[in-house]
Structure formats: structure tokens, C-alpha cells
Design a protein around this motif. Structure first.
Motif, PDB file in Angstrom:
ATOM      1  N   PRO A 120       0.806  -1.223   0.000  1.00  0.00           N
ATOM      2  CA  PRO A 120       0.000   0.000   0.000  1.00  0.00           C
ATOM      3  C   PRO A 120       0.838   1.271   0.000  1.00  0.00           C
ATOM      4  CG  PRO A 120      -0.048  -1.041   2.155  1.00  0.00           C
ATOM      5  CD  PRO A 120       0.615  -2.007   1.231  1.00  0.00           C
ATOM      6  N   GLY A 121       2.127   1.156   0.353  1.00  0.00           N
ATOM      7  CA  GLY A 121       2.986   2.335   0.302  1.00  0.00           C
ATOM      8  C   GLY A 121       3.289   2.788  -1.112  1.00  0.00           C
ATOM      9  N   MET A 122       2.991   1.920  -2.097  1.00  0.00           N
ATOM     10  CA  MET A 122       3.279   2.247  -3.489  1.00  0.00           C
ATOM     11  C   MET A 122       2.048   2.698  -4.261  1.00  0.00           C
ATOM     12  SD  MET A 122       6.506   1.876  -3.808  1.00  0.00           S
ATOM     13  CE  MET A 122       6.667   1.928  -5.589  1.00  0.00           C
ATOM     14  N   GLY A 123       0.893   2.707  -3.614  1.00  0.00           N
ATOM     15  CA  GLY A 123      -0.310   3.146  -4.313  1.00  0.00           C
ATOM     16  C   GLY A 123      -1.563   2.543  -3.720  1.00  0.00           C
ATOM     17  N   GLY A 124      -2.702   3.055  -4.134  1.00  0.00           N
ATOM     18  CA  GLY A 124      -3.981   2.584  -3.616  1.00  0.00           C
ATOM     19  C   GLY A 124      -4.235   3.080  -2.210  1.00  0.00           C
ATOM     20  N   GLN A 125      -5.238   2.503  -1.543  1.00  0.00           N
ATOM     21  CA  GLN A 125      -5.597   2.975  -0.214  1.00  0.00           C
ATOM     22  C   GLN A 125      -6.301   1.874   0.572  1.00  0.00           C
ATOM     23  OE1 GLN A 125      -8.602   6.291   0.453  1.00  0.00           O
ATOM     24  NE2 GLN A 125      -6.707   7.417   0.830  1.00  0.00           N
ATOM     25  N   ILE A 126      -6.042   1.848   1.887  1.00  0.00           N
ATOM     26  CA  ILE A 126      -6.774   0.996   2.820  1.00  0.00           C
ATOM     27  C   ILE A 126      -7.648   1.903   3.677  1.00  0.00           C
ATOM     28  CG2 ILE A 126      -6.612  -0.666   4.712  1.00  0.00           C
ATOM     29  CD1 ILE A 126      -3.863  -1.458   3.672  1.00  0.00           C
ATOM     30  N   ARG A 127      -8.936   1.594   3.756  1.00  0.00           N
ATOM     31  CA  ARG A 127      -9.874   2.396   4.552  1.00  0.00           C
ATOM     32  C   ARG A 127     -10.690   1.466   5.454  1.00  0.00           C
ATOM     33  NH1 ARG A 127     -10.200   4.571  -0.712  1.00  0.00           N
ATOM     34  NH2 ARG A 127     -11.847   3.050  -1.150  1.00  0.00           N
ATOM     35  N   TYR A 128     -11.209   2.028   6.552  1.00  0.00           N
ATOM     36  CA  TYR A 128     -12.073   1.257   7.446  1.00  0.00           C
ATOM     37  C   TYR A 128     -13.156   2.149   8.014  1.00  0.00           C
ATOM     38  CZ  TYR A 128      -9.674   3.406  11.429  1.00  0.00           C
ATOM     39  OH  TYR A 128      -9.172   4.309  12.334  1.00  0.00           O
ATOM     40  N   GLU A 142     -11.699  -1.747   3.434  1.00  0.00           N
ATOM     41  CA  GLU A 142     -11.585  -1.703   1.978  1.00  0.00           C
ATOM     42  C   GLU A 142     -10.112  -1.660   1.561  1.00  0.00           C
ATOM     43  OE1 GLU A 142     -15.746   0.610   0.892  1.00  0.00           O
ATOM     44  OE2 GLU A 142     -13.853   1.726   0.819  1.00  0.00           O
ATOM     45  N   PHE A 143      -9.722  -2.592   0.719  1.00  0.00           N
ATOM     46  CA  PHE A 143      -8.400  -2.579   0.097  1.00  0.00           C
ATOM     47  C   PHE A 143      -8.617  -2.145  -1.349  1.00  0.00           C
ATOM     48  CE2 PHE A 143      -8.300  -5.680   3.516  1.00  0.00           C
ATOM     49  CZ  PHE A 143      -7.125  -5.367   4.182  1.00  0.00           C
ATOM     50  N   ASP A 144      -8.244  -0.911  -1.644  1.00  0.00           N
ATOM     51  CA  ASP A 144      -8.649  -0.272  -2.885  1.00  0.00           C
ATOM     52  C   ASP A 144      -7.452  -0.045  -3.815  1.00  0.00           C
ATOM     53  OD1 ASP A 144      -9.876   1.142  -4.886  1.00  0.00           O
ATOM     54  OD2 ASP A 144     -10.596   2.780  -3.619  1.00  0.00           O
ATOM     55  N   SER A 145      -7.384  -0.837  -4.898  1.00  0.00           N
ATOM     56  CA  SER A 145      -6.420  -0.628  -5.986  1.00  0.00           C
ATOM     57  C   SER A 145      -4.975  -0.585  -5.490  1.00  0.00           C
ATOM     58  CB  SER A 145      -6.749   0.673  -6.734  1.00  0.00           C
ATOM     59  OG  SER A 145      -8.072   0.658  -7.221  1.00  0.00           O
ATOM     60  N   ILE A 146      -4.580  -1.640  -4.763  1.00  0.00           N
ATOM     61  CA  ILE A 146      -3.238  -1.702  -4.175  1.00  0.00           C
ATOM     62  C   ILE A 146      -2.346  -2.605  -5.029  1.00  0.00           C
ATOM     63  CG2 ILE A 146      -1.919  -2.315  -2.114  1.00  0.00           C
ATOM     64  CD1 ILE A 146      -4.466  -1.786  -0.503  1.00  0.00           C
ATOM     65  N   VAL A 154      -0.084  -0.831 -12.812  1.00  0.00           N
ATOM     66  CA  VAL A 154      -1.229  -0.516 -13.647  1.00  0.00           C
ATOM     67  C   VAL A 154      -2.134  -1.724 -13.828  1.00  0.00           C
ATOM     68  CG1 VAL A 154      -1.981   0.276 -15.917  1.00  0.00           C
ATOM     69  CG2 VAL A 154       0.028   1.307 -14.850  1.00  0.00           C
ATOM     70  N   ASP A 155      -1.555  -2.858 -14.253  1.00  0.00           N
ATOM     71  CA  ASP A 155      -2.382  -4.013 -14.581  1.00  0.00           C
ATOM     72  C   ASP A 155      -2.443  -5.050 -13.465  1.00  0.00           C
ATOM     73  OD1 ASP A 155       0.191  -4.856 -14.738  1.00  0.00           O
ATOM     74  OD2 ASP A 155       0.042  -5.783 -16.707  1.00  0.00           O
ATOM     75  N   SER A 156      -1.890  -4.752 -12.290  1.00  0.00           N
ATOM     76  CA  SER A 156      -1.917  -5.709 -11.178  1.00  0.00           C
ATOM     77  C   SER A 156      -2.306  -5.011  -9.886  1.00  0.00           C
ATOM     78  CB  SER A 156      -0.549  -6.396 -11.035  1.00  0.00           C
ATOM     79  OG  SER A 156      -0.311  -7.250 -12.125  1.00  0.00           O
ATOM     80  N   LEU A 157      -3.505  -4.486  -9.833  1.00  0.00           N
ATOM     81  CA  LEU A 157      -3.987  -3.784  -8.653  1.00  0.00           C
ATOM     82  C   LEU A 157      -5.045  -4.639  -7.955  1.00  0.00           C
ATOM     83  CD1 LEU A 157      -4.341  -0.161 -10.088  1.00  0.00           C
ATOM     84  CD2 LEU A 157      -2.387  -1.188  -8.896  1.00  0.00           C
ATOM     85  N   TYR A 158      -4.867  -4.807  -6.657  1.00  0.00           N
ATOM     86  CA  TYR A 158      -5.748  -5.657  -5.852  1.00  0.00           C
ATOM     87  C   TYR A 158      -6.823  -4.818  -5.183  1.00  0.00           C
ATOM     88  CZ  TYR A 158      -7.151  -8.118  -1.571  1.00  0.00           C
ATOM     89  OH  TYR A 158      -7.863  -8.662  -0.536  1.00  0.00           O
ATOM     90  N   SER A 159      -8.085  -5.263  -5.265  1.00  0.00           N
ATOM     91  CA  SER A 159      -9.195  -4.587  -4.594  1.00  0.00           C
ATOM     92  C   SER A 159     -10.107  -5.631  -3.951  1.00  0.00           C
ATOM     93  CB  SER A 159     -10.021  -3.744  -5.578  1.00  0.00           C
ATOM     94  OG  SER A 159      -9.270  -2.664  -6.088  1.00  0.00           O
ATOM     95  N   ALA A 160     -10.452  -5.394  -2.679  1.00  0.00           N
ATOM     96  CA  ALA A 160     -11.325  -6.324  -1.960  1.00  0.00           C
ATOM     97  C   ALA A 160     -11.971  -5.596  -0.793  1.00  0.00           C
ATOM     98  CB  ALA A 160     -10.550  -7.535  -1.465  1.00  0.00           C
TER      99      ALA A 160
END
Length: 344
Positions: A120-128, A142-146, A154-160
Motif C-alpha cells: 500500500p505504500g506504493m499506491g492505492g488505499q486501505i480504509r475502514y 476496503e483494500f482499494d487498488s493496491i 497498472v495491470d496488477s492492482l488488488y481490490s477487496a
């Protein structure tokens, strides 16, 4: 069928167990996948670290103990372990499939949603956040586009999304997108609900097809607890999956139980996985259920030969045991070839 993966209070700066009861059994449902809301408090987590202690907003029961705080890990885990500290190093290496013994002690007592090496230090966001009204609130992560560690951003972003529900103590994991890490390879991950490390039988609800290298998107799971954390009046379907070496449909002393095996009821509407000894428990309502075991690729079900087990319950609070499955090696066709030549 698609592929199928102890709560503490803040007191004087420590987390103290509110209850200590027997472990809980989970039954799993396939559910529609949710989406990212974009709401909540953002966590600025570095690579491989745990957050500070966060208030859930209500008592939540997990594997027989009740908590009102938890920690979120940067590698897509939620832990109730009282021994963790903020920014404490969080291991990222995933053991080989089935190797429970290689899971570090500080990764037990966790919801692995899944455990994987994201950054997550390289991009995206964790929220609660916590929303709803008592007694039906929910805690949402929320694990958003990490991005994955070392992977393309770009093509390997995790969201859950992970949700914990008040009163029912249900857990939901929504895999919105867990893509390939890069061309021709997958990122290892382990999706499981792991109990505390001192549990006598070190096993969790592990989704066998979600341990190792895999990709998934638009997939939802609901984990329904039975026992101290859930419905104590449900009916129980119990049995064991084992490897039947002598093909007599009975488990002998030298025949081992098979862990991480998928057992489904009514064509997959409800399902669970066997523990390390091959035992399983499905918690169900009243009615008739057809229970089947879905074997591994190189295995086949020897007994029962067809149809699985049919179990019926007229009321609640009943147990049907002995619904066992004997596996054997799949019989493969012999391969042969013929080579000839002409005299020309």
C-alpha cells in the motif's frame, strides 16, 4: 461450480479477552460480490506492517472469543492477536499449500483475505469504517487498488472488501479483483480464517483453491459461525474425508484423513473444508441436504459411489455423523503410441 479459501478489549493499553470458549465451526456461502464505497478512515501503512489497534464499534466474536478491537495488516489481513504492535513487521512469505506448520505464530488468529505480498505504500488505499445501527452494525475494511510488491502498478492492482457483522458474527470477503501479478505468473496468496495459534488442532477454514498461485475477480464469500460465536441451535452434518488405500470404504489406522478438501451441500449453496485430520462440519437449517465431496484433480471419490450422502432434518439442534468420503487415486487411461515407416 466455481472454485472454492477471539476478541479483545483495550484495557490499560492492553487487549484482554472478554470470553474464552471452544472453537467455532464455519459454514460458507457463495454470495454476490460487493463493491468499493470509498468511505471511511484511510490507513497510511508501510510495506509488511500492522496498524495501530482500531475500535470495531461493537463486540465481535471470532473462534470462540470476543473482541472490540483489531489490527489491519498491509498484506490484506485482519488480526485479533493481542501480542501484535503497531508497525510491527508482518511476514509476507506464503507457505506451500497445506503447510500449516510454516505459518508464523503472529499470523494466526487472523482473517486472511487473502494473505499476500501487496504494497500500500506504493499506491492505492486501505480504509475502514463502522456503519449501521445496533444490533446490526458492520465493520468494513476496503483494500482499494493496491499494487503487488515489485509488480506493475497498472495491470496488477488488488481490490477487496472485508466485512464483520454484529450479533451474527458473520464474516464476508468480497474479492473484487485479484489479478495476475505480471505476464505468465500469479502472486501467491492464502485465504483462510485462522484460529489462535494455541488451538489444539492447528487448522482454519482454508479455501483449498485459494492457497498458492491464483487469480480471481467478482467473487463473494460469507462465513457463518456455529457454536459460541453463532447459531448454537443449527443442525450439524459431520464426517471425514480420507484416502482409502485398500479400497474397502472404511478408514483403517494407517489411512490418513485429507485436509483442505471441499465438501458441499445442495450443489454448492453451502460448503466447507476439512481440517488437517480430514474432519468437516456443515451447520445447516432444517430440510433435506445432499452432501458431496469435490475431490482434488488426481483423486476420485470411491465411496459413496454416486450421489453423496442425503441427510434430512425435521427440527433444529440435531447431528448427523458418519457422512464420510473415501478417496482413491484417479485411474488414468494408459497412453501408447505406434511408430511405423515405409520401405520407400
Amino acid at each position: 461450480m466455481s472454485r472454492f479459501l477471539s476478541l479483545f478489549v483495550a484495557l490499560l493499553g492492553l487487549q484482554t479477552a472478554l470470553t474464552a470458549q471452544a472453537p467455532t465451526t464455519f459454514t460458507i456461502q457463495d454470495i454476490p460480490c460487493g463493491s468499493i464505497s470509498g468511505n471511511g478512515t484511510a490507513l497510511n501503512l508501510p510495506d509488511d506492517a500492522w496498524s495501530q489497534r482500531l475500535a470495531i464499534g461493537f463486540p465481535f466474536c471470532y473462534w470462540g472469543a470476543t473482541y472490540d478491537t483489531l489490527r489491519i495488516g498491509s498484506n490484506s489481513c485482519i488480526s485479533f492477536d493481542p501480542g501484535l504492535a503497531a508497525n510491527m513487521y508482518k511476514p509476507f512469505g506464503i507457505p506451500a499449500p497445506g503447510n500449516y506448520q510454516a505459518i508464523p505464530a503472529n499470523m494466526w488468529n487472523s482473517i486472511m483475505a487473502p494473505w499476500q505480498d501487496i504494497h500500500p505504500g506504493m499506491g492505492g488505499q486501505i480504509r475502514y469504517f463502522t456503519d449501521g445501527a445496533a444490533p446490526n452494525r458492520r465493520f468494513v475494511v476496503e483494500f482499494d487498488s493496491i499494487p503487488y510488491f515489485g509488480g506493475p502498478n497498472v495491470d496488477s492492482l488488488y481490490s477487496a472488501v472485508v466485512m464483520l457483522f454484529e450479533t451474527t458474527n458473520n464474516i464476508e470477503i468480497h474479492l473484487i479483483d485479484r489479478p495476475m501479478r505480471g505476464p505468465g505468473s500469479y502472486t501467491n496468496g492464502l485465504m483462510a480464517l485462522l484460529p489462535p495459534h494455541d488451538t489444539a488442532n492447528l487448522s482454519g477454514i482454508t479455501l483449498n483453491d485459494y492457497w498458492g498461485g491464483w487469480a480471481e475477480s467478482n467473487k463473494g464469500f460469507r462465513f457463518l459461525p456455529y457454536g459460541p460465536c453463532g447459531n448454537a441451535t443449527a443442525n450439524l452434518i459431520q464426517g471425514r474425508v480420507f484416502f482409502d488405500m485398500d479400497a474397502d470404504c472404511a478408514q483403517d489406522s494407517i489411512e490418513m484423513g485429507l485436509g483442505g478438501q471441499l465438501v458441499v451441500a445442495n450443489a454448492g449453496g453451502l460448503f466447507t473444508y476439512t481440517d488437517q485430520l480430514g474432519n468437516y462440519t456443515l451447520a445447516v437449517d432444517s430440510g433435506t441436504f445432499v452432501v458431496e465431496h469435490i475431490p482434488l484433480t488426481l483423486h476420485q471419490v470411491l465411496c459413496p459411489a454416486v450421489g453423496g450422502h442425503t441427510v434430512s432434518f425435521n427440527g433444529m439442534g440435531n447431528i448427523s455423523s458418519g457422512n464420510d468420503f473415501a478417496d482413491t487415486a484417479r485411474i488414468c487411461d494408459d497412453l501408447w503410441t505406434s511408430i511405423g515407416t515405409s520401405f520407400n
